[in-house]
Design a protein around this motif. Structure first.
Motif, short mmCIF file in Angstrom:
data_model
loop_
_atom_site.label_atom_id
_atom_site.label_comp_id
_atom_site.label_asym_id
_atom_site.label_seq_id
_atom_site.Cartn_x
_atom_site.Cartn_y
_atom_site.Cartn_z
N LEU A 152 18.62 73.57 -17.14
CA LEU A 152 19.35 74.22 -18.30
C LEU A 152 20.21 75.91 -17.48
O LEU A 152 21.26 75.58 -17.96
N SER A 153 19.40 76.63 -16.42
CA SER A 153 20.21 77.60 -16.16
C SER A 153 21.32 77.33 -14.93
O SER A 153 22.39 78.02 -15.52
N LEU A 154 20.96 76.74 -14.05
CA LEU A 154 21.60 75.73 -13.34
C LEU A 154 23.37 75.53 -13.90
O LEU A 154 24.59 75.49 -13.64
N LEU A 155 22.74 74.42 -15.01
CA LEU A 155 24.09 73.81 -15.67
C LEU A 155 24.54 75.18 -16.49
O LEU A 155 26.51 75.08 -16.42
N ILE A 156 24.19 76.12 -17.24
CA ILE A 156 24.78 77.13 -17.69
C ILE A 156 25.82 77.81 -16.40
O ILE A 156 27.21 77.86 -17.10
N ILE A 178 26.54 73.37 -24.55
CA ILE A 178 26.92 72.87 -23.98
C ILE A 178 25.80 72.34 -23.23
O ILE A 178 25.74 70.88 -22.91
N ALA A 179 25.60 72.49 -22.49
CA ALA A 179 24.60 72.66 -21.27
C ALA A 179 23.66 71.91 -21.92
O ALA A 179 23.05 70.78 -21.48
N ARG A 180 22.60 72.63 -23.40
CA ARG A 180 21.90 72.08 -24.10
C ARG A 180 22.52 70.40 -24.59
O ARG A 180 21.34 69.61 -24.32
N ARG A 181 23.07 70.80 -24.82
CA ARG A 181 23.91 69.32 -25.69
C ARG A 181 24.26 67.60 -25.05
O ARG A 181 23.51 67.07 -25.00
#
Length: 278
Positions: A152-156, A178-181
């Motif tokens: 998650l943190s990387l995608l954010i 967006i990342a969570r979805r």
């Protein structure tokens, strides 16, 4: 001519889908949004069309507070059809932050909105729309992996950097949503080389016969190594293997590198779009 707005997503899809499917890849945005609304229609949305003698001429839509989306049709419908739609949007007090669509339609829309409101349109981006039916053989050093909660943190972080490169500011809060979805929908993918992630992409909206890829990003330290090429090629092949006859994506016309990469994989131009902001 008459402008109408649908209350039912299903009724609207039944009305407009046949016309939009004639250029399915070019209409992946409006078709994909409608597919998403069929699953979850929370929030404000406006599903409009212009008709004459009960014949559908021109569908258009918005999911507020986003841009209005215009279709790519087989035949040009005429300037007056667009003007009638814009005037109705104004008469109903709807917001127009911007518009995206084929240049011939979006430019008429933007000019008419400027004439009515005095708000001058600004070209935010010009885009090519690509379609792929088969993946060319490209060297793939690495492995396609689906993003997990631990990523998650990387995608954010990468989504925010992607936004900066694309000229679209994405706040940390927006990036997290967006990342969570994308993680929850199993649509976020990473390219792994050794023990390191080096690039990302997302399987975005789907249409009746296609799937769209977006949010392709490689951080600076991993650029120019072919990782995005490998990632998009592998993801495109996976989507074709899962049953989609084609994939599609948008590119910035001013970015020769990304356009070359996608053509190398097997993507070919099928249309274009312009984005105006007010």
């Amino acid at each position: 001519m008459k402008v109408q707005f649908a209350k039912s997503v299903e009724a609207y899809v039944e009305l407009v889908e046949k016309k939009l499917l004639k250029k399915e890849a070019c209409n992946n945005l409006i078709l994909g949004i409608l597919e998403r609304l069929k699953q979850n229609n929370e929030g404000a949305y406006y599903l409009g069309w212009v008709e004459k003698d009960k014949e559908l001429l021109f569908p258009f839509m918005q999911t507020a507070p986003n841009n209005w989306v215009l279709p790519d049709l087989e035949q040009f419908v005429g300037e007056e059809v667009i003007r009638v739609a814009v005037k109705q949007i104004w008469d109903q007090g709807m917001e127009v932050p911007g518009v995206i669509g084929p240049e011939q339609y979006a430019t008429i829309f933007a000019k008419e909105w400027e004439d009515i409101t005095g708000n001058q349109p600004v070209v935010h981006m010009q885009e090519w729309i690509y379609q792929l039916d088969a993946v060319n053989q490209v060297q793939q050093d690495g492995e396609l992996v689906i993003a997990q909660e631990k990523d998650l943190s990387l995608l954010i972080r990468w989504l925010q950097q992607f936004g900066e490169e694309a000229g679209e500011k994405i706040t940390e809060k927006q990036a997290e949503a967006i990342a969570r979805r994308n993680i929850n929908q199993h649509s976020a993918f990473l390219w792994q080389v050794g023990k390191h992630y080096v690039s990302m992409a997302n399987r975005s909206r789907t249409t009746k016969n296609g799937a769209t890829i977006n949010a392709v990003f490689t951080p600076d330290q991993h650029k120019e190594k072919g990782y995005a090429t490998s990632l998009v090629a592998a993801l495109s092949q996976q989507l074709l293997d899962s049953g989609y006859p084609f994939c599609s994506l948008y590119t910035d016309t001013s970015n020769p590198i990304s356009n070359h990469v996608y053509q190398k994989i097997g993507y070919y131009k099928v249309g274009s779009a312009i984005v105006y902001s007010f």
